[in-house]
Design a protein around this motif. Structure first.
Motif, PDB file in Angstrom:
ATOM      1  N   ALA A  68       0.790  -1.327   0.066  1.00  0.00           N
ATOM      2  CA  ALA A  68      -0.132   0.083  -0.173  1.00  0.00           C
ATOM      3  C   ALA A  68       0.914   1.367  -0.070  1.00  0.00           C
ATOM      4  CB  ALA A  68      -0.920  -0.137   1.172  1.00  0.00           C
ATOM      5  N   PRO A  69       0.363   2.542  -0.204  1.00  0.00           N
ATOM      6  CA  PRO A  69       1.106   3.669   0.030  1.00  0.00           C
ATOM      7  C   PRO A  69       2.151   3.787   1.375  1.00  0.00           C
ATOM      8  CG  PRO A  69      -0.911   4.150  -0.940  1.00  0.00           C
ATOM      9  CD  PRO A  69      -1.075   2.898  -0.480  1.00  0.00           C
ATOM     10  N   THR A  70       3.000   4.194   1.243  1.00  0.00           N
ATOM     11  CA  THR A  70       3.988   4.253   2.348  1.00  0.00           C
ATOM     12  C   THR A  70       3.299   4.876   3.596  1.00  0.00           C
ATOM     13  OG1 THR A  70       5.766   4.563   0.907  1.00  0.00           O
ATOM     14  CG2 THR A  70       6.125   4.965   3.165  1.00  0.00           C
ATOM     15  N   ALA A  71       2.509   5.895   3.541  1.00  0.00           N
ATOM     16  CA  ALA A  71       1.936   6.664   4.865  1.00  0.00           C
ATOM     17  C   ALA A  71       1.088   5.486   5.542  1.00  0.00           C
ATOM     18  CB  ALA A  71       1.214   7.778   4.176  1.00  0.00           C
ATOM     19  N   ALA A  72       0.609   4.540   4.589  1.00  0.00           N
ATOM     20  CA  ALA A  72      -0.373   3.475   5.362  1.00  0.00           C
ATOM     21  C   ALA A  72       0.302   2.106   5.658  1.00  0.00           C
ATOM     22  CB  ALA A  72      -1.373   3.006   4.464  1.00  0.00           C
ATOM     23  N   HIS A  73       1.717   2.146   5.605  1.00  0.00           N
ATOM     24  CA  HIS A  73       2.218   0.878   6.105  1.00  0.00           C
ATOM     25  C   HIS A  73       2.138   0.708   7.590  1.00  0.00           C
ATOM     26  CE1 HIS A  73       5.389   0.693   2.535  1.00  0.00           C
ATOM     27  NE2 HIS A  73       3.980   0.613   2.098  1.00  0.00           N
ATOM     28  N   ALA A  74       2.469   1.632   8.414  1.00  0.00           N
ATOM     29  CA  ALA A  74       2.386   1.262   9.829  1.00  0.00           C
ATOM     30  C   ALA A  74       1.242   0.869  10.243  1.00  0.00           C
ATOM     31  CB  ALA A  74       3.054   2.363  10.642  1.00  0.00           C
ATOM     32  N   GLU A  75       0.161   1.575   9.888  1.00  0.00           N
ATOM     33  CA  GLU A  75      -1.248   1.334  10.309  1.00  0.00           C
ATOM     34  C   GLU A  75      -1.648  -0.180   9.874  1.00  0.00           C
ATOM     35  OE1 GLU A  75      -5.956   2.571   9.675  1.00  0.00           O
ATOM     36  OE2 GLU A  75      -4.373   3.710   9.015  1.00  0.00           O
ATOM     37  N   ILE A  76      -1.229  -0.360   8.736  1.00  0.00           N
ATOM     38  CA  ILE A  76      -1.841  -1.770   8.107  1.00  0.00           C
ATOM     39  C   ILE A  76      -0.912  -2.796   8.880  1.00  0.00           C
ATOM     40  CG2 ILE A  76      -2.066  -3.313   6.311  1.00  0.00           C
ATOM     41  CD1 ILE A  76      -2.344  -0.805   4.415  1.00  0.00           C
ATOM     42  N   GLY A  77       0.510  -2.619   8.525  1.00  0.00           N
ATOM     43  CA  GLY A  77       1.449  -3.775   9.443  1.00  0.00           C
ATOM     44  C   GLY A  77       1.070  -3.935  10.945  1.00  0.00           C
ATOM     45  N   CYS A  78       0.958  -2.993  11.579  1.00  0.00           N
ATOM     46  CA  CYS A  78       0.606  -3.231  12.941  1.00  0.00           C
ATOM     47  C   CYS A  78      -0.713  -3.815  13.162  1.00  0.00           C
ATOM     48  CB  CYS A  78       0.541  -1.913  13.693  1.00  0.00           C
ATOM     49  SG  CYS A  78       2.316  -1.168  13.909  1.00  0.00           S
ATOM     50  N   ALA A  94       8.192   2.868   6.202  1.00  0.00           N
ATOM     51  CA  ALA A  94       7.187   3.830   6.867  1.00  0.00           C
ATOM     52  C   ALA A  94       7.648   5.223   6.601  1.00  0.00           C
ATOM     53  CB  ALA A  94       7.545   3.862   8.279  1.00  0.00           C
ATOM     54  N   ALA A  95       6.929   6.157   6.792  1.00  0.00           N
ATOM     55  CA  ALA A  95       6.880   7.694   6.280  1.00  0.00           C
ATOM     56  C   ALA A  95       7.909   8.349   7.051  1.00  0.00           C
ATOM     57  CB  ALA A  95       5.685   8.140   6.097  1.00  0.00           C
ATOM     58  N   SER A  99       6.877   6.035  13.161  1.00  0.00           N
ATOM     59  CA  SER A  99       5.943   4.853  12.385  1.00  0.00           C
ATOM     60  C   SER A  99       6.968   3.545  12.224  1.00  0.00           C
ATOM     61  CB  SER A  99       5.460   5.342  10.955  1.00  0.00           C
ATOM     62  OG  SER A  99       4.343   6.352  11.190  1.00  0.00           O
ATOM     63  N   ALA A 100       8.011   3.765  11.715  1.00  0.00           N
ATOM     64  CA  ALA A 100       8.983   2.280  11.905  1.00  0.00           C
ATOM     65  C   ALA A 100       9.121   1.892  13.036  1.00  0.00           C
ATOM     66  CB  ALA A 100      10.328   3.090  11.152  1.00  0.00           C
ATOM     67  N   ASP A 101       9.337   2.590  13.981  1.00  0.00           N
ATOM     68  CA  ASP A 101       9.333   2.119  15.424  1.00  0.00           C
ATOM     69  C   ASP A 101       7.956   1.401  16.051  1.00  0.00           C
ATOM     70  OD1 ASP A 101      12.043   3.046  15.944  1.00  0.00           O
ATOM     71  OD2 ASP A 101      11.522   4.816  16.604  1.00  0.00           O
ATOM     72  N   ARG A 102       6.856   1.890  15.465  1.00  0.00           N
ATOM     73  CA  ARG A 102       5.577   1.282  15.874  1.00  0.00           C
ATOM     74  C   ARG A 102       5.722  -0.335  15.109  1.00  0.00           C
ATOM     75  NH1 ARG A 102       1.235   4.774  13.126  1.00  0.00           N
ATOM     76  NH2 ARG A 102       0.158   2.749  14.034  1.00  0.00           N
ATOM     77  N   LEU A 103       6.205  -0.117  14.012  1.00  0.00           N
ATOM     78  CA  LEU A 103       6.158  -1.564  13.221  1.00  0.00           C
ATOM     79  C   LEU A 103       7.187  -2.429  14.013  1.00  0.00           C
ATOM     80  CD1 LEU A 103       6.355  -0.406   9.541  1.00  0.00           C
ATOM     81  CD2 LEU A 103       4.727  -2.075  10.639  1.00  0.00           C
ATOM     82  N   ILE A 104       8.363  -2.083  14.328  1.00  0.00           N
ATOM     83  CA  ILE A 104       9.392  -2.784  14.986  1.00  0.00           C
ATOM     84  C   ILE A 104       8.868  -3.253  16.380  1.00  0.00           C
ATOM     85  CG2 ILE A 104      11.719  -2.692  15.891  1.00  0.00           C
ATOM     86  CD1 ILE A 104      12.471  -0.938  13.835  1.00  0.00           C
TER      87      ILE A 104
END
Length: 319
Positions: A68-78, A94-95, A99-104
């Protein structure tokens, strides 16, 4: 061994490539395609389940590719990882760093696999290069694209150069980045379309990277110098050669052995292996975060350069 049930989230141009690779994989069963535009999801799914919301995947799949668009990566991935689904997130992960930290953090808390799609790391020529690197001293890298209206909402650093940043950072290892110099120019879009970066690392290694999406030809080349050796690599041809200076300055030449293969397929199979064995991916969240951090710092330097250029125009600077 049973197949891993997989979904692809995002049915844009690159998402469709992931759909193709997942369909062809003997170790995966493509179950669903997800896109906020359900019609686009149905077109890409070609008769498989088409969904409009990634949260509908709960209980249906074991793993998912997030394109998906980069801005949505964190929400979708989490969301997916909290639902017990392992994820392969496209680059950039992530953007922003939060957001990268949220994923990790979510991957760690939920015990899920988080892999990031820095595709060139799975290029067979790059894998061959990784095996012979000893002490990189200088990189010269060019990544040039013919203009396309795709991805004009993203700067050239996050769109193209980030591939090469990932490789440089992997090859220099833990060497500290001491200095960034960067210049970027907007030509056909409101974002940076062509840019040059110079990175200097503790220990003396220097990397010079140029990326452009306004070139007249498509170029993907890396040159690396280390003590007594020069390696030239062509990403597109998946071909690398090594020049070595031996005793009495005798120069030998050798091609690096690299079995040809589609990097996207090799990346996907590596993801499936991590899902199946619960092993940490080579391209994990921590490695991708470091690359993102450097990419964002480069963009800041490019903004500084743009301000200098704008000021020179105001003051009437001439050559």
């Amino acid at each position: 061994m049973s197949k891993i049930r997989v979904a692809v989230v995002g049915a844009g141009q690159f998402g469709r490539n992931h759909v193709r690779v997942a369909r062809q994989s003997e170790g995966a069963e493509l179950v669903a395609v997800v896109d906020t535009d359900r019609g686009r999801a149905q077109e890409a799914a070609e008769g498989l389940l088409a969904l409009g919301d990634h949260r509908e995947l709960t209980g249906l799949v074991d793993a998912a590719v997030v394109a998906a668009p980069t801005a949505a990566h964190a929400e979708i991935g989490c969301d997916l990882m909290r639902a017990g689904i392992d994820v392969l997130v496209e680059k950039p992960m992530a953007a922003d760093l939060d957001s990268a930290d949220r994923l990790i953090d979510t991957a760690r808390e939920c015990g899920r696999i988080l892999q990031v799609g820095h595709l060139e790391r799975y290029n067979p020529a790059v894998a061959a290069l990784e095996r012979i690197v000893t002490q990189p001293l200088f990189f010269e890298i060019h990544r040039m694209n013919i203009f396309s209206p795709r991805s004009l909402d993203v700067d050239i650093v996050l769109d193209l150069m980030i591939h090469d940043l990932d490789i440089v950072l992997a090859l220099v290892g833990a060497a500290e980045l001491e200095e960034i110099r960067a210049a970027g120019i907007s030509i056909l879009s409101e974002k940076v379309d062509i840019g040059n970066v110079r990175l200097q690392f503790r220990g003396g290694c220097v990397a010079n990277l140029t990326a452009s999406r306004v070139s007249t030809e498509r170029v993907r080349k890396l040159r690396l110098f280390q003590p007594h050796e020069y390696i030239s690599l062509d990403y597109t041809k998946q071909h690398a050669v090594k020049f070595h200076v031996g005793a009495e300055r005798q120069i030998s030449f050798a091609e690096l052995p690299a079995a040809k293969g589609e990097p996207l397929t090799l990346q996907f199979e590596a993801f499936l292996s991590s899902v199946r064995t619960r092993s940490e991916p080579k391209l994990n969240g921590a490695a991708a975060r470091r690359t993102l951090e450097v990419a964002l710092a480069i963009l800041d330097k490019m903004k500084e350069h743009s301000q200098v250029v704008a000021q020179s125009l105001v003051t009437g600077w001439t050559p």
